[in-house]
Design an enzyme around this catalytic site. Structure first.
Site, PDB file in Angstrom:
ATOM      1  N   ASP A 186     -74.933  43.894  43.522  1.00  0.00           N
ATOM      2  CA  ASP A 186     -74.105  42.833  44.170  1.00  0.00           C
ATOM      3  C   ASP A 186     -73.799  43.112  45.680  1.00  0.00           C
ATOM      4  OD1 ASP A 186     -73.475  40.376  44.118  1.00  0.00           O
ATOM      5  OD2 ASP A 186     -71.225  40.991  44.020  1.00  0.00           O
TER       6      ASP A 186
ATOM      7  N   LYS B 239     -76.817  28.451  39.516  1.00  0.00           N
ATOM      8  CA  LYS B 239     -76.415  27.711  40.626  1.00  0.00           C
ATOM      9  C   LYS B 239     -77.267  26.503  40.332  1.00  0.00           C
ATOM     10  CE  LYS B 239     -74.033  31.610  42.984  1.00  0.00           C
ATOM     11  NZ  LYS B 239     -74.021  32.075  44.161  1.00  0.00           N
TER      12      LYS B 239
ATOM     13  N   GLU C  72     -73.201  43.544  36.604  1.00  0.00           N
ATOM     14  CA  GLU C  72     -73.023  43.455  38.089  1.00  0.00           C
ATOM     15  C   GLU C  72     -72.334  44.671  38.305  1.00  0.00           C
ATOM     16  OE1 GLU C  72     -71.751  39.735  40.264  1.00  0.00           O
ATOM     17  OE2 GLU C  72     -69.999  41.034  40.129  1.00  0.00           O
TER      18      GLU C  72
ATOM     19  N   ARG D 278     -86.698   4.111  43.243  1.00  0.00           N
ATOM     20  CA  ARG D 278     -85.833   5.364  44.007  1.00  0.00           C
ATOM     21  C   ARG D 278     -85.421   6.326  42.794  1.00  0.00           C
ATOM     22  NH1 ARG D 278     -85.331   7.864  47.343  1.00  0.00           N
ATOM     23  NH2 ARG D 278     -85.870   5.856  48.594  1.00  0.00           N
TER      24      ARG D 278
ATOM     25  N   LYS E 111     -69.788  40.496  34.792  1.00  0.00           N
ATOM     26  CA  LYS E 111     -69.499  40.433  36.096  1.00  0.00           C
ATOM     27  C   LYS E 111     -67.818  41.235  36.383  1.00  0.00           C
ATOM     28  CE  LYS E 111     -70.839  36.800  38.255  1.00  0.00           C
ATOM     29  NZ  LYS E 111     -71.697  37.232  39.024  1.00  0.00           N
TER      30      LYS E 111
END
Length: 279
Positions: free
Chosen positions: A216, A135, A195, A100, A167
């Site tokens: 963005d 991410k 960004e 597994r 950002k």
């Protein structure tokens, strides 16, 4: 297979420890004779880009150092459904215990590589390069970014340390795009990604010393105008809500890069199995 910064032995040990706990594989110990041997074939039930075979083999080798492993394909190969990927022959108990963990890994990484290749194929000929993002599942970043490379993408930042990415929240606290970039430059940071979510932020960011602009959530007509305004002074990156249906039009705007978080965030596992036979 070598992945910078990735400790294969530690990963295998931790994964097996998670699965086996303090008691080990009680089912195999109770049901399978200690001297029983299996041979098995790992095969893909889907058409996939293969990724993670060496890692899968490491699980079997950890529990049976004498196991025989024959690789039938390589990471990065595009294979049809029904393709045999690997043959193994060894201790039945060890192979069943490792099964597994090995399958989870190769299914997950092949799923990422397969989705990545689908995106790469959509932008062939545009001149744009596909990027991944941060991410990723905690603890699996090096592996997942290896999978996106295997699928044909280029890695974006590995972490918070290898480039500044300013950002909207950084801009809000700093008091403006120019001030945020100026502070990053004063700190001695060489690579400063900014960004921007509106075209009027482009010139202040460039004037302050941005080395890369992340455009963005802009629609293709706006992206095309932004790329023209930048005029090749720094690389441009389109990001935000990119799908297989939209990536071609985005890439055709002239951006240098297109980044896609779903490569690691949302890729489905590939359907890969292991069929055992008594030796």
């Amino acid at each position: 297979m070598t992945i910078d910064g990735f400790d294969l032995a530690a990963f295998v040990a931790a994964t097996l420890a998670e699965d086996m706990g303090q008691g080990g594989d009680v089912t195999s110990a109770a049901v399978i004779p200690a001297d029983a041997r299996f041979d098995a074939v790992m095969d893909s039930r889907d058409a996939i880009i293969v990724c993670g075979l060496d890692i899968a083999a490491a699980f079997f080798r950890a529990l049976d150092p004498a196991v025989r492993v024959e690789m039938l394909v390589d990471d990065g190969d595009r294979v049809r459904a029904g393709t045999d990927l690997m043959r193994i022959d060894g201790s039945a108990r060890a192979l069943l215990t490792a099964e597994r963990s090995a399958l989870n890994t190769v299914q997950h990484l092949s799923g990422i590589a397969t989705m990545t290749r689908a995106y790469v194929d959509r932008i062939v000929g545009t001149g744009a390069t596909l990027l991944d993002t941060r991410k990723t599942i905690p603890g699996l970043r090096r592996l997942e970014k290896y999978a996106t490379r295997t699928g044909g993408a280029k890695n974006h930042r590995m972490g918070l340390w290898d480039a500044a990415m300013i950002k909207d929240n950084h801009v809000a606290v700093a008091g403006g795009v120019g001030e945020a970039v100026a502070r990053a430059r004063a700190a001695g940071i060489a690579d400063i990604i900014v960004e921007v979510d509106s075209v009027d932020q482009i010139e202040p960011a460039l004037a302050a010393g941005a080395t890369h602009l992340l455009l963005d959530n802009m629609l293709p007509p706006v992206l095309r105008g932004a790329v023209t305004l930048v005029g090749g002074r720094v690389p441009t990156e389109a990001s935000g809500g990119v799908t297989l249906e939209t990536i071609r039009a985005i890439a055709e705007t002239g951006v240098t890069y297109v980044s896609v978080g779903r490569l690691t965030q949302s890729a489905p596992a590939a359907d890969i199995g292991l069929d055992f036979h008594l030796s």
